[in-house]
Design a protein around this motif. Structure first.
Motif, PDB file in Angstrom:
ATOM      1  N   THR A  78      36.019 -42.002  40.854  1.00 13.37           N
ATOM      2  CA  THR A  78      34.999 -41.150  40.755  1.00 13.37           C
ATOM      3  C   THR A  78      35.533 -39.650  40.576  1.00 13.37           C
ATOM      4  O   THR A  78      35.126 -38.989  39.814  1.00 13.37           O
TER       5      THR A  78
ATOM      6  N   ALA B 203      35.219 -37.360  37.024  1.00 12.95           N
ATOM      7  CA  ALA B 203      34.700 -36.134  36.982  1.00 12.95           C
ATOM      8  C   ALA B 203      35.773 -35.308  36.263  1.00 12.95           C
ATOM      9  O   ALA B 203      35.005 -34.574  35.363  1.00 12.95           O
TER      10      ALA B 203
ATOM     11  N   ILE C   4      35.641 -36.168  32.410  1.00 16.48           N
ATOM     12  CA  ILE C   4      34.318 -35.646  31.752  1.00 16.48           C
ATOM     13  C   ILE C   4      34.524 -34.168  31.769  1.00 16.48           C
ATOM     14  O   ILE C   4      33.889 -33.483  30.624  1.00 16.48           O
TER      15      ILE C   4
ATOM     16  N   LEU D 128      24.605 -42.069  28.837  1.00 13.56           N
ATOM     17  CA  LEU D 128      25.020 -42.605  30.211  1.00 13.56           C
ATOM     18  C   LEU D 128      24.430 -43.973  30.273  1.00 13.56           C
ATOM     19  O   LEU D 128      23.567 -44.207  29.483  1.00 13.56           O
TER      20      LEU D 128
ATOM     21  N   LEU E  46      27.098 -47.411  36.927  1.00  9.19           N
ATOM     22  CA  LEU E  46      27.725 -46.157  36.604  1.00  9.19           C
ATOM     23  C   LEU E  46      27.358 -45.145  37.143  1.00  9.19           C
ATOM     24  O   LEU E  46      28.234 -44.129  37.685  1.00  9.19           O
ATOM     25  N   PRO E  47      26.145 -44.827  37.602  1.00  9.54           N
ATOM     26  CA  PRO E  47      25.538 -43.804  37.983  1.00  9.54           C
ATOM     27  C   PRO E  47      26.421 -43.351  39.329  1.00  9.54           C
ATOM     28  O   PRO E  47      26.788 -42.071  39.560  1.00  9.54           O
TER      29      PRO E  47
ATOM     30  N   LEU F  84      29.266 -41.209  38.916  1.00  6.95           N
ATOM     31  CA  LEU F  84      29.228 -39.826  38.502  1.00  6.95           C
ATOM     32  C   LEU F  84      29.126 -38.651  39.441  1.00  6.95           C
ATOM     33  O   LEU F  84      29.229 -37.657  39.360  1.00  6.95           O
ATOM     34  N   THR F  85      29.084 -39.107  40.818  1.00  6.12           N
ATOM     35  CA  THR F  85      28.928 -38.234  41.947  1.00  6.12           C
ATOM     36  C   THR F  85      30.137 -37.127  42.000  1.00  6.12           C
ATOM     37  O   THR F  85      29.759 -35.973  42.581  1.00  6.12           O
TER      38      THR F  85
ATOM     39  N   LEU G  37      30.970 -35.249  39.818  1.00  7.00           N
ATOM     40  CA  LEU G  37      30.579 -34.139  39.000  1.00  7.00           C
ATOM     41  C   LEU G  37      29.909 -32.908  39.853  1.00  7.00           C
ATOM     42  O   LEU G  37      29.557 -31.913  39.623  1.00  7.00           O
TER      43      LEU G  37
ATOM     44  N   CYS H 226      20.231 -42.502  37.373  1.00  8.88           N
ATOM     45  CA  CYS H 226      21.094 -41.548  37.050  1.00  8.88           C
ATOM     46  C   CYS H 226      20.494 -40.077  37.844  1.00  8.88           C
ATOM     47  O   CYS H 226      21.357 -39.241  38.192  1.00  8.88           O
TER      48      CYS H 226
ATOM     49  N   LEU I  63      22.930 -38.204  40.326  1.00 15.15           N
ATOM     50  CA  LEU I  63      23.506 -37.081  39.812  1.00 15.15           C
ATOM     51  C   LEU I  63      22.463 -35.613  39.545  1.00 15.15           C
ATOM     52  O   LEU I  63      22.467 -34.764  40.165  1.00 15.15           O
TER      53      LEU I  63
ATOM     54  N   LEU J  47      29.587 -43.043  27.985  1.00 19.45           N
ATOM     55  CA  LEU J  47      29.903 -43.793  29.446  1.00 19.45           C
ATOM     56  C   LEU J  47      29.413 -45.057  29.427  1.00 19.45           C
ATOM     57  O   LEU J  47      28.131 -45.235  29.526  1.00 19.45           O
TER      58      LEU J  47
END
Ligand SMILES: O=C1O[C@H](COP(=O)(O)O)[C@@H](O)[C@H](O)[C@H]1O
Length: 262
Positions: free
Chosen positions: A24, A28, A31, A49, A54-55, A58-59, A61, A94, A98, A150
């Protein structure tokens, strides 16, 4: 891990991480780099996305100070035809992981039109028009060129809502297609098609699924000739393909690992 496979120069880069947290954090950073290059070059960052697992990846970020959220234009690689607050909604997933935690303008997140979820074809056409508005005016290309897409990969090798053996695997014109018979519920969805996926500047598969994903990751990376949906994601030059996986998901593939570097 040494590989017995000869890999062409634009072969996918396989990044393997010891655990989900390490993946993760690196995702980030990856990205953020893609974002910076896009904004420096054209003042915006277009990203598509996925949902599923997946979501949660993304944490990293959320606390990243280099993310310029007001320059992001967010789309979905696929979406289920359910209300945007339905537990099956990729947008909801998502948002919970996020968007609810960062200052992204809501108008920068392009969801399906929930008023059209009972009219699949109109919904897909409407979403395609949003892409045309966002891309065609600026890129004047036959297909949109996302800065980053992604993707996840299901245990059957599906990605976005492109499933094994489905006619949509042969779609070459539509940017957004609707599907009524997804083998994975819910059955009604829309999905970006391969022409769009394979025109992206960067595509990253994220498979932080442990050993449960090992067989499918091996099938896709070691036996691409089998033509599983995820194996058909092959961005045309100069697009680049990356895999972000954990040790469990990489435990059986013979594919050569790359050292993660930005
Ligand atoms: O149904 C879907 O599945 C794929 C894969 O999900 P995962 O949980 O196995 O990562 C996902 O990428 C896609 O967005 C979703 O609609």
């Amino acid at each position: 891990m040494a590989s017995s496979h000869h890999q062409p120069p634009n072969a996918p880069a396989l990044y393997v991480f010891p655990d989900k947290n390490a993946l993760t954090q690196s995702l980030a950073q990856f990205i953020a780099k893609a974002q910076k290059e896009s904004i420096d070059r054209k003042g915006r960052f277009t990203i598509a996305l996925s949902g599923g697992s997946l979501p949660a990846a993304l944490t990293g970020l959320i606390a990243n100070p280099s993310i310029k959220w007001n320059h992001w234009q967010v789309f979905y690689a696929d979406e289920r035809l359910v209300p945007l607050d339905h537990p099956d909604s990729n947008h909801l997933a998502c948002t919970q992981a996020l968007f609810a935690h960062v200052p992204i303008p809501t108008e920068n997140i392009h969801t399906i039109d929930p008023a059209l979820i009972t009219d699949r074809e109109s919904l897909a056409d409407a979403y395609e028009k949003v892409l045309i508005h966002e891309f065609a005016q600026k890129d004047a290309a036959r297909f949109p060129v996302f800065d980053l897409i992604l993707l996840g990969v299901g245990p059957d090798g599906h990605t976005a809502s492109l499933f094994p053996g489905h006619a949509l695997l042969s779609e070459e014109d539509r940017w957004v297609a609707d599907i009524a018979d997804s083998p994975k519920p819910p059955s009604a969805r829309i999905t970006l098609t391969y022409p769009v996926l394979n025109h992206a500047a960067r595509i990253a598969f994220v498979a932080a699924g442990g050993v449960g994903k090992a067989d499918i990751v091996q099938a896709i990376l070691d036996r691409p000739e089998e033509g599983l949906p995820a194996a058909r994601v092959k961005p045309s030059f100069p697009g680049q393909l990356y895999w972000f996986v954990d040790e469990g998901a990489a435990s059986t593939t013979k594919y050569q690992r790359a050292a993660f570097k930005l």
